[in-house]
Motif scaffolding. Structure first.
Motif, PDB file in Angstrom:
ATOM      1  N   ARG A   1      58.358  64.974  57.820  1.00  0.00           N
ATOM      2  CA  ARG A   1      58.160  65.109  56.374  1.00  0.00           C
ATOM      3  C   ARG A   1      58.678  66.443  55.843  1.00  0.00           C
ATOM      4  NH1 ARG A   1      52.188  62.475  55.323  1.00  0.00           N
ATOM      5  NH2 ARG A   1      52.878  60.300  55.307  1.00  0.00           N
ATOM      6  N   LEU A   2      58.519  67.468  56.644  1.00  0.00           N
ATOM      7  CA  LEU A   2      59.027  68.772  56.200  1.00  0.00           C
ATOM      8  C   LEU A   2      60.549  68.735  56.084  1.00  0.00           C
ATOM      9  CD1 LEU A   2      56.733  71.174  58.285  1.00  0.00           C
ATOM     10  CD2 LEU A   2      56.548  70.579  55.873  1.00  0.00           C
ATOM     11  N   ILE A   3      61.187  68.088  57.055  1.00  0.00           N
ATOM     12  CA  ILE A   3      62.646  67.957  57.004  1.00  0.00           C
ATOM     13  C   ILE A   3      63.051  67.178  55.759  1.00  0.00           C
ATOM     14  CG2 ILE A   3      64.616  66.804  58.131  1.00  0.00           C
ATOM     15  CD1 ILE A   3      63.382  67.693  60.841  1.00  0.00           C
ATOM     16  N   GLN A   4      62.293  66.146  55.469  1.00  0.00           N
ATOM     17  CA  GLN A   4      62.591  65.337  54.273  1.00  0.00           C
ATOM     18  C   GLN A   4      62.473  66.177  52.987  1.00  0.00           C
ATOM     19  OE1 GLN A   4      60.288  61.711  54.160  1.00  0.00           O
ATOM     20  NE2 GLN A   4      61.153  61.100  52.178  1.00  0.00           N
ATOM     21  N   LEU A   5      61.447  67.004  52.913  1.00  0.00           N
ATOM     22  CA  LEU A   5      61.281  67.851  51.727  1.00  0.00           C
ATOM     23  C   LEU A   5      62.485  68.768  51.538  1.00  0.00           C
ATOM     24  CD1 LEU A   5      57.525  68.952  52.047  1.00  0.00           C
ATOM     25  CD2 LEU A   5      58.491  67.439  50.307  1.00  0.00           C
ATOM     26  N   VAL A   6      63.003  69.284  52.659  1.00  0.00           N
ATOM     27  CA  VAL A   6      64.145  70.197  52.585  1.00  0.00           C
ATOM     28  C   VAL A   6      65.419  69.416  52.270  1.00  0.00           C
ATOM     29  CG1 VAL A   6      65.593  71.797  53.916  1.00  0.00           C
ATOM     30  CG2 VAL A   6      63.098  71.886  54.136  1.00  0.00           C
ATOM     31  N   GLU A   7      65.650  68.351  53.034  1.00  0.00           N
ATOM     32  CA  GLU A   7      66.914  67.638  52.870  1.00  0.00           C
ATOM     33  C   GLU A   7      67.041  66.970  51.508  1.00  0.00           C
ATOM     34  OE1 GLU A   7      67.450  65.245  56.371  1.00  0.00           O
ATOM     35  OE2 GLU A   7      68.225  66.982  57.477  1.00  0.00           O
ATOM     36  N   GLU A   8      65.944  66.465  50.985  1.00  0.00           N
ATOM     37  CA  GLU A   8      66.013  65.832  49.662  1.00  0.00           C
ATOM     38  C   GLU A   8      65.790  66.843  48.537  1.00  0.00           C
ATOM     39  OE1 GLU A   8      63.300  62.516  49.695  1.00  0.00           O
ATOM     40  OE2 GLU A   8      64.353  61.527  51.345  1.00  0.00           O
ATOM     41  N   GLN A   9      65.748  68.113  48.918  1.00  0.00           N
ATOM     42  CA  GLN A   9      65.671  69.220  47.938  1.00  0.00           C
ATOM     43  C   GLN A   9      64.477  69.149  46.991  1.00  0.00           C
ATOM     44  OE1 GLN A   9      69.547  69.860  46.173  1.00  0.00           O
ATOM     45  NE2 GLN A   9      70.529  69.768  48.173  1.00  0.00           N
ATOM     46  N   HIS A  10      63.346  68.732  47.531  1.00  0.00           N
ATOM     47  CA  HIS A  10      62.118  68.839  46.743  1.00  0.00           C
ATOM     48  C   HIS A  10      61.659  70.290  46.718  1.00  0.00           C
ATOM     49  CE1 HIS A  10      61.929  64.518  46.546  1.00  0.00           C
ATOM     50  NE2 HIS A  10      62.086  64.473  47.849  1.00  0.00           N
ATOM     51  N   VAL A  11      62.182  71.074  47.636  1.00  0.00           N
ATOM     52  CA  VAL A  11      61.906  72.508  47.708  1.00  0.00           C
ATOM     53  C   VAL A  11      63.261  73.197  47.895  1.00  0.00           C
ATOM     54  CG1 VAL A  11      59.585  72.279  48.705  1.00  0.00           C
ATOM     55  CG2 VAL A  11      61.579  72.331  50.231  1.00  0.00           C
ATOM     56  N   SER A  12      63.262  74.533  47.793  1.00  0.00           N
ATOM     57  CA  SER A  12      64.551  75.221  47.847  1.00  0.00           C
ATOM     58  C   SER A  12      65.047  75.450  49.279  1.00  0.00           C
ATOM     59  CB  SER A  12      64.457  76.550  47.107  1.00  0.00           C
ATOM     60  OG  SER A  12      63.534  77.395  47.759  1.00  0.00           O
ATOM     61  N   GLY A  13      64.217  75.197  50.261  1.00  0.00           N
ATOM     62  CA  GLY A  13      64.638  75.394  51.651  1.00  0.00           C
ATOM     63  C   GLY A  13      63.415  75.504  52.539  1.00  0.00           C
ATOM     64  N   TRP A  14      63.664  75.746  53.839  1.00  0.00           N
ATOM     65  CA  TRP A  14      62.552  75.879  54.792  1.00  0.00           C
ATOM     66  C   TRP A  14      61.627  77.025  54.436  1.00  0.00           C
ATOM     67  CZ3 TRP A  14      61.163  72.412  58.277  1.00  0.00           C
ATOM     68  CH2 TRP A  14      62.122  71.509  58.750  1.00  0.00           C
ATOM     69  N   ASP A  15      62.192  78.049  53.786  1.00  0.00           N
ATOM     70  CA  ASP A  15      61.356  79.210  53.462  1.00  0.00           C
ATOM     71  C   ASP A  15      60.967  79.236  51.989  1.00  0.00           C
ATOM     72  OD1 ASP A  15      63.766  79.886  52.350  1.00  0.00           O
ATOM     73  OD2 ASP A  15      63.854  81.897  53.230  1.00  0.00           O
ATOM     74  N   ASP A  16      61.047  78.109  51.332  1.00  0.00           N
ATOM     75  CA  ASP A  16      60.514  78.040  49.966  1.00  0.00           C
ATOM     76  C   ASP A  16      59.056  78.509  50.050  1.00  0.00           C
ATOM     77  OD1 ASP A  16      58.999  76.856  47.693  1.00  0.00           O
ATOM     78  OD2 ASP A  16      60.917  75.932  47.198  1.00  0.00           O
ATOM     79  N   PRO A  17      58.647  79.422  49.165  1.00  0.00           N
ATOM     80  CA  PRO A  17      57.289  79.963  49.276  1.00  0.00           C
ATOM     81  C   PRO A  17      56.172  78.914  49.177  1.00  0.00           C
ATOM     82  CG  PRO A  17      58.625  81.368  47.874  1.00  0.00           C
ATOM     83  CD  PRO A  17      59.442  80.131  48.143  1.00  0.00           C
ATOM     84  N   ARG A  18      56.494  77.707  48.739  1.00  0.00           N
ATOM     85  CA  ARG A  18      55.462  76.667  48.701  1.00  0.00           C
ATOM     86  C   ARG A  18      55.394  75.872  49.991  1.00  0.00           C
ATOM     87  NH1 ARG A  18      58.033  73.517  43.986  1.00  0.00           N
ATOM     88  NH2 ARG A  18      59.806  74.287  45.187  1.00  0.00           N
ATOM     89  N   MET A  19      56.402  76.040  50.853  1.00  0.00           N
ATOM     90  CA  MET A  19      56.455  75.235  52.080  1.00  0.00           C
ATOM     91  C   MET A  19      55.360  75.671  53.050  1.00  0.00           C
ATOM     92  SD  MET A  19      58.699  72.794  52.567  1.00  0.00           S
ATOM     93  CE  MET A  19      59.627  72.729  54.111  1.00  0.00           C
ATOM     94  N   PRO A  20      54.740  74.693  53.740  1.00  0.00           N
ATOM     95  CA  PRO A  20      53.709  75.068  54.715  1.00  0.00           C
ATOM     96  C   PRO A  20      54.320  75.530  56.042  1.00  0.00           C
ATOM     97  CG  PRO A  20      53.877  72.690  54.561  1.00  0.00           C
ATOM     98  CD  PRO A  20      54.845  73.241  53.564  1.00  0.00           C
TER      99      PRO A  20
END
Ligand code: ATP
Ligand code: MG
Length: 588
Positions: free
Chosen positions: A307-326
């Protein structure tokens, strides 16, 4: 890489749990004292003459380098490295790179970085599972010749069908009793690349009728014609994780192999495999033992790599280090601290029962540590002009604010006061509700660290929006002077000088998911994303903040804890991220 204070060895009195009890019992019985725990990994025969290593226990953190570390991994890291520190042991960082396809150097680098950031060191104990491919292959041949493995040429479909179910035993397949020499020949041909992916597998020969499905002749080697990030094309067969992992532990002399509960049913295979290899003289006893604990489940985030990969790849966040990412990379940018994570790990403890931890527990730990270390500063997030009518234009004076109310040793800083200031829009109202003690016409408040002012009026634009508030100051009331107490006021508001302040981008983050259990009940977890998780404002910062180095944490009075963003800040132009508010406004 920024320097972190290293965690001290845990005091023996730190809260006890079943893993600590287990280790203490092993230390008391001298279970692992009988052999020399050589510092370098290697098969049993390599241990003769291996240098004595003072480590009393060995644990390991074994990430698969196929994603960035998340908050759940932090629990495992703090546990494994913490136990090693607490008992005079060593903790290994081992990349479990047995799967050639999804692993990348970027992940290896980010994992090392995250473990160090949390404050832990593996020293010379950094390893890759792929370093042991040679030994693993030897072990596979040994299992065949000793009658404990065979090459199965059934299709995946046939194998599934003969494996049985939880209620029905499996059935032996047609290749199970083939001569060892034949299996050995096939395995060697597999290794030479003579067969296509999936054409056959090597299986352990255990018990097709076992009530534990994991013992029904599990696959241990498969054909995978893929280039590996470290071994390149040296291999076209790769060990299965369940086969590789116990061997990695044994070769590294791990004493306590701590993993999450889903591996509980694998423990009999873990013990079977290492037992067979020790019987054959390939490994030395005592062997490592697997101990399971409940993984961290945290509300309002997802902790699954997929799911984390999906959030990054589909650009729901700005990247792995988006400050909202867990992720730990995200948490670091967000302003969370290693000390906060270690406190969190200690506070949630370890148990054998799965449960959910409320996200606010993590936030409380961060607040606790940030409150200790973050210097106080003033920022106005929603600026409104305050004009002190009786303060001379062009005049300026310093007001002094302590950097930390409980730590006088951190000193104080000057905040320039001028005729025009910025205050928070919410600190003024035309028509005060009951209990409102801040600015409204006729009311007096204290400008924190400065004077008492009395509101004399306000200006509006054509849309009726308030554009400025007017006041007079009472010259005898400056904080820190004898007259300060002459007038009592109930309101105390923060401010920055309009001519001296710096405008800056401040990001007000909220939880990434609005639902406590994103995707619960099989719904698409993306539907639970919080559309307001990132809000950005142009704030007015006090002058002392202009030169703040990236990664510095502050408490903005009344607003929470903030950090200068590591990625987007430029010298003299900080961008700030809110790590956490001052208190939990949600209630529990
Ligand atoms: P994958 O699905 O890719 O296997 P994973 O989360 O298990 O994902 P690993 O890289 O295999 O990732 O995990 C490394 C270590 O971290 C393992 O020992 C695993 O048990 C532990 N770990 C992973 N998730 C959690 C969690 N939520 N809580 C505690 N420990 C965890
Ligand atoms: Mg895993």
């Amino acid at each position: 890489m920024s320097k972190n204070p290293r965690p001290a060895a845990e005091p023996a009195a730190s809260s006890s749990n079943f893993i600590r009890s287990h280790i203490e019992a092993d230390l008391a019985s001298g279970k692992y004292a009988a052999r020399t725990w050589g510092g370098r990994p290697g098969p049993a025969r390599a241990h003769a003459g291996a240098p004595a290593d003072p480590a009393k226990i060995r644990t390991r953190f074994p990430p698969e380098p196929n994603g960035y570390l998340h908050l759940g991994h932090a629990k495992s890291i703090c546990l494994n490295f913490g136990l090693a520190l607490g008992y005079g042991g060593a903790c290994h960082l081992r990349f479990d790179d047995t799967n050639p396809e999804k692993e990348e150097q970027e992940y290896v680098d980010s994992i090392r970085d995250a473990v160090q950031w949390l404050g832990f060191e593996w020293g010379s104990n950094g390893y890759f599972a792929s370093d042991y491919f040679g030994f693993m292959y030897e072990a596979a041949e040994y299992l065949i010749t000793s009658g404990n493995a065979y090459v199965d040429e059934q299709s995946a479909e046939q194998m599934r069908a003969s494996r049985g179910t939880l209620t029905e035993p499996g059935k032996p397949g047609p290749w199970r009793e083939r001569p060892a020499a034949e299996s050995l020949a096939r395995l060697r041909e597999m290794r030479e690349g003579r067969y296509a992916d999936g054409a056959m597998v090597l299986r352990a020969k255990i018990d097709m009728a076992s009530p534990n499905m994991n013992l029904r002749d599990p696959a241990i080697y498969r054909i995978r014609k893929a280039t590996h990030h470290r071994t390149g094309d040296a291999w076209c067969i790769y060990p299965m994780y369940t086969f590789a992992h116990p061997i990695e532990d044994a070769l590294e002399n791990i004493t306590h192999s701590i993993c999450t509960l889903e591996f509980e049913d694998q423990r009999p295979f873990y013990d079977w495999l290492l037992g067979k290899l020790a019987d054959g003289g390939l490994l030395a006893r005592p062997l490592p033992q697997q101990i399971e604990f409940a993984r961290l489940n945290l509300t309002n985030v997802v902790l699954s790599k997929r799911r984390l990969i999906q959030l990054v790849e589909e650009q729901h966040v700005s990247g792995w280090d988006d400050p909202r990412m867990p992720t730990l990379a995200g948490a670091r940018r967000r302003g969370y601290t290693p000390e906060g994570f270690r406190l969190f790990a200690e506070r949630i403890g370890v148990s054998k029962a799965d449960s959910w931890i409320d996200y606010s527990v993590l936030e409380d730990c961060m607040r606790e540590h940030l409150n200790e270390v973050a210097e106080r500063r003033v920022a106005v997030l929603d600026p409104l002009k305050l004009i002190i009518e009786n303060y001379p234009e062009g005049q300026q004076e310093d007001c002094f604010a302590p950097n930390h109310p409980q730590k006088p040793e951190l000193g104080q800083r000057a905040m320039p006061l001028t005729r025009e200031l910025w205050i928070e829009r919410e600190d003024f109202t035309e028509t005060p509700p009951k209990g409102y003690f801040r600015l409204f016409p006729g009311n007096k408040v204290r400008l924190r660290y400065g004077y008492v002012v009395e509101c004399t009026g306000f200006s509006k634009d054509q849309q009726g929006r308030i554009t400025a508030v007017h006041c007079n100051y009472l010259p005898d009331t400056k904080s820190g002077t004898p007259g300060a107490e002459s007038i009592k006021v109930k309101g105390n508001i923060h401010w920055v000088s309009a001519v001296r302040a710096h405008a800056a981008e401040v990001r007000l983050y909220d939880r990434l998911f609005k639902a406590p259990h994103p995707g619960a009940g099989g719904r698409d977890f993306l539907l639970d994303l919080n559309p307001e998780s990132a809000r950005s404002v142009t704030a007015q910062l006090e002058p002392a903040l202009a030169g703040a180095a990236a990664g510095t944490r502050f408490q903005f009075e009344r607003h929470g804890y903030f950090v200068t963003d590591l990625r987007d800040s430029a010298p003299g132009r900080p961008v700030l991220n809110r790590a956490v508010t001052l208190r939990d406004s949600r209630g529990r």
